[in-house]
Write a protein that holds these residues in place. Structure first.
Motif, short mmCIF file in Angstrom:
data_model
loop_
_atom_site.label_atom_id
_atom_site.label_comp_id
_atom_site.label_asym_id
_atom_site.label_seq_id
_atom_site.Cartn_x
_atom_site.Cartn_y
_atom_site.Cartn_z
N SER A 74 0.80 -1.22 0.00
CA SER A 74 0.00 0.00 0.00
C SER A 74 0.83 1.27 0.00
N GLU A 75 2.12 1.18 0.37
CA GLU A 75 2.93 2.40 0.37
C GLU A 75 3.58 2.67 -0.97
N ILE A 76 3.28 1.84 -1.97
CA ILE A 76 3.70 2.14 -3.34
C ILE A 76 2.61 2.97 -3.99
N SER A 77 2.98 4.08 -4.57
CA SER A 77 2.02 4.97 -5.19
C SER A 77 1.17 4.23 -6.22
N LEU A 78 -0.15 4.44 -6.16
CA LEU A 78 -1.15 3.88 -7.08
C LEU A 78 -1.42 2.40 -6.86
N LEU A 79 -0.84 1.80 -5.81
CA LEU A 79 -1.10 0.38 -5.55
C LEU A 79 -1.82 0.21 -4.22
N ARG A 80 -2.79 1.06 -3.96
CA ARG A 80 -3.50 1.00 -2.68
C ARG A 80 -4.84 0.30 -2.76
N ARG B 51 4.94 17.32 -26.30
CA ARG B 51 5.01 17.88 -27.65
C ARG B 51 6.44 17.82 -28.18
N ARG B 52 7.40 18.18 -27.36
CA ARG B 52 8.80 18.20 -27.80
C ARG B 52 9.30 16.80 -28.13
N ILE B 53 9.08 15.84 -27.22
CA ILE B 53 9.56 14.48 -27.45
C ILE B 53 8.81 13.84 -28.61
N GLY B 54 7.52 14.15 -28.71
CA GLY B 54 6.72 13.58 -29.79
C GLY B 54 7.14 14.03 -31.16
N GLY B 55 7.94 15.09 -31.24
CA GLY B 55 8.41 15.54 -32.54
C GLY B 55 9.43 14.61 -33.17
N SER B 56 10.06 13.76 -32.35
CA SER B 56 11.10 12.87 -32.89
C SER B 56 10.87 11.41 -32.52
N ALA B 57 9.74 11.10 -31.89
CA ALA B 57 9.44 9.72 -31.50
C ALA B 57 8.00 9.38 -31.88
N ARG B 58 7.76 8.12 -32.13
CA ARG B 58 6.41 7.72 -32.53
C ARG B 58 5.49 7.60 -31.32
N GLN B 59 6.06 7.20 -30.18
CA GLN B 59 5.26 7.03 -28.97
C GLN B 59 5.96 7.68 -27.77
N VAL B 60 5.15 8.27 -26.90
CA VAL B 60 5.65 8.94 -25.70
C VAL B 60 5.08 8.21 -24.47
N ILE B 61 5.88 8.13 -23.42
CA ILE B 61 5.42 7.50 -22.19
C ILE B 61 5.43 8.52 -21.05
N ILE B 62 4.35 8.55 -20.30
CA ILE B 62 4.26 9.34 -19.07
C ILE B 62 4.30 8.36 -17.91
N LYS B 63 5.15 8.62 -16.92
CA LYS B 63 5.24 7.72 -15.77
C LYS B 63 5.15 8.50 -14.46
N VAL B 64 4.38 7.94 -13.53
CA VAL B 64 4.44 8.42 -12.15
C VAL B 64 5.67 7.76 -11.54
N PRO B 65 6.71 8.52 -11.22
CA PRO B 65 8.03 7.93 -10.95
C PRO B 65 8.09 6.98 -9.77
N ASP B 66 7.24 7.17 -8.75
CA ASP B 66 7.35 6.33 -7.56
C ASP B 66 6.32 5.21 -7.54
N SER B 67 5.67 4.95 -8.67
CA SER B 67 4.77 3.81 -8.73
C SER B 67 5.56 2.58 -9.17
N ALA B 68 4.88 1.44 -9.25
CA ALA B 68 5.56 0.19 -9.55
C ALA B 68 5.12 -0.35 -10.90
N GLY B 69 6.10 -0.88 -11.65
CA GLY B 69 5.79 -1.52 -12.92
C GLY B 69 5.00 -0.62 -13.84
N SER B 70 3.89 -1.13 -14.36
CA SER B 70 3.08 -0.39 -15.34
C SER B 70 1.94 0.40 -14.69
N ALA B 71 1.81 0.32 -13.36
CA ALA B 71 0.64 0.94 -12.71
C ALA B 71 0.56 2.44 -12.96
N GLY B 72 1.71 3.11 -13.06
CA GLY B 72 1.70 4.55 -13.25
C GLY B 72 2.07 4.99 -14.64
N ASN B 73 1.90 4.11 -15.63
CA ASN B 73 2.31 4.41 -17.00
C ASN B 73 1.14 4.82 -17.88
#
Length: 476
Positions: free
Chosen positions: A52-58, A213-235
């Motif tokens: 429960s102390e992992i972000s988004l895994l409560r 917007r900046r990263i998407g100018g040179s990549a096909r896909q962008v990922i946003i992550k909640v840094p203190d979550s686990a695995g794919s839960a914050g992606n």
């Protein structure tokens, strides 16, 4: 098993010294008084699987996985759980020989960490204090070693007058190791600028939109992550073309809505980066990091993670079949990262997630994605396998495969799962191979299973899981 004197040990030491100069709490946060020590001490252990102390895994849906840590128990130990599972406890006793465990049930409310409940409730703390007095100490082994775990050790130690050990890193080392942004900086410093995909930190919603917007100018896909979550839960994985066509104000609002939908609570920074394409393998490097005085970090195994869905959710793993040259490279670089962590007060279980990209033209690329400064879906079954087979910690691992997935079909309890898989189940003291149930299945909304297969060969282990899935999945 892999240990070595590191070719870059002086460099690792200098990097660690820089971190310690900037953040003395890496080491100072180990001080919880004379009755608390880091490591593994005498007396029984207390297993704490709380996530429960992992972000988004409560959410309460993850509570069945809290029971996985019990697979690391030995008779005489205590397990802290939010909900007793009599069927699973019978399975542990009947099949795995764990017939002398104590289960302490706490409040099932997912927003109150288990360890916090114990060190603030006398009725829950007393049994552990009594056990510490009886055996001359205890060792706390938690899925995630937070400040609450250390404070629980302090409370037990002060009341019992016995030394309580914590088998895990300092609170600051835990926090930093599990922060995807912090780890990306560490990987760059240890391995080089190409160690990670392009990764940036956003400190507000407008900045996040601008970076997408900046990263998407040179990549096909962008990922946003909640840094203190686990695995794919914050992606959150986004098509760059879709975002490029939005006004920045609309993109900002879109990102906020998506983040809030997964439970994010406006904590910054968040990670914005490139989602790797042409991924051929997703290995994890499993490590044990001892106290600095006890020797170098140990690379215990390399596993190929099995993921599914747009955010690459973990659904299992198996021993890696990567070429030896690539595995040697992974071991060496992982050992260098572990060398720095060790000097920052890190002790215990740790793993590093990697992706290998194999474009149609050009060389393979290895990217170090995140550090799991905790136990996990691979390390628990890997360690349990050694314990079940009575192997020494440095003995070669047998072939294993892991399944953690929600399958179609009616829900079932642990007794029904045992019946369905009865002839495949591992029996302690009789078998050297077979299936192990790692956590209670869900009883409703399909059957969520968490299984370990131990085989003489990888084909045997994979075949056992395939047969289990065939039995548990209804005919179309």
């Amino acid at each position: 098993m892999f240990t070595q004197k590191y070719l870059q040990e002086p460099e690792c030491h200098l990097i660690a010294q820089d971190y310690l100069r900037d953040e003395p709490a890496f080491v100072s946060s180990l001080d919880f008084g004379p009755f608390v020590a880091q490591g593994i001490g005498p007396g029984p252990s207390v297993l704490i699987g709380d996530q429960s102390e992992i972000s988004l895994l409560r959410a309460s849906a993850t509570q069945r996985l809290d029971h996985r840590m019990v697979l690391l128990a030995r008779n005489g130990d205590t397990a802290l759980v939010r909900r007793r599972e009599p069927g699973f406890e019978r399975y542990l006793a009947d099949c795995l020989g764990l017939d002398d465990l104590t289960f302490l049930q706490v409040d099932a409310e997912p927003l109150r960490p288990v360890t916090y409940q114990l060190h603030t409730a006398k009725r829950l703390l007393d049994p552990l204090v009594d056990k510490a007095r009886m055996h001359g100490g205890l060792t706390l082994k938690a899925y995630l070693t937070t400040g609450n775990v250390w404070r629980l050790a302090q409370a037990i130690g002060e009341r019992s007058g016995q030394r309580i050990h914590v088998c895990g890193p300092s609170p600051r080392a835990t926090r930093r190791a599990n922060d995807k942004l912090w780890f990306s900086q560490l990987a760059r410093r240890v391995i080089g600028t190409d160690a990670i995909p392009p990764t940036l930190a956003a400190y507000g919603p407008a900045a996040a939109a601008g970076l997408v917007r900046r990263i998407g100018g040179s990549a096909r896909q962008v990922i946003i992550k909640v840094p203190d979550s686990a695995g794919s839960a914050g992606n959150i994985r986004l098509e760059a073309a879709y975002c490029q066509n939005m006004a920045l104000a609309d993109l900002r609002q879109f990102l906020l809505e998506r983040l809030h939908s997964i439970g994010w609570r406006d904590s910054y920074p968040i990670l914005v980066g490139v989602w790797d394409e042409n991924v051929s393998n997703s290995p994890s490097v499993q490590m044990w990091i001892p106290d600095l005085s006890k020797g170098d970090p140990v690379i215990e195994g390399i596993f190929e993670q099995r993921v599914q869905g747009g955010n690459a959710a973990f659904v299992g793993a198996a021993s890696s079949a990567l070429p030896d040259a690539i595995k040697a490279q992974l071991r060496t670089k992982a050992a260098q990262i572990a060398c720095v962590l060790q000097r920052l007060g890190y002790f215990g279980r740790c793993s590093l997630d990697v992706v290998i990209c194999a474009p149609a033209a050009g060389p393979e690329t290895i990217h170090w994605i995140e550090c799991n400064g905790r136990w996990g879906g691979v390390s628990i079954p890997m360690t349990a396998t050694r314990q079940l087979l009575g192997d020494a910690p440095l003995a070669p691992l047998p072939a294993i495969a892991i399944l953690q997935e929600k399958l179609r079909g009616p829900g079932m309890n642990c007794d029904a799962l045992r019946q369905a898989l009865s002839d495949l189940l591992f029996q302690q003291g009789r078998d050297q191979s077979g299936l192990v149930i790692l956590s209670p299945p869900e009883c409703e909304g399909g059957v969520s299973v968490n299984l370990l297969a131990i085989g003489e060969t990888q084909t045997d282990a994979d075949g056992m899981l395939a047969e289990a899935m065939r039995r548990l999945m209804p005919a179309p």
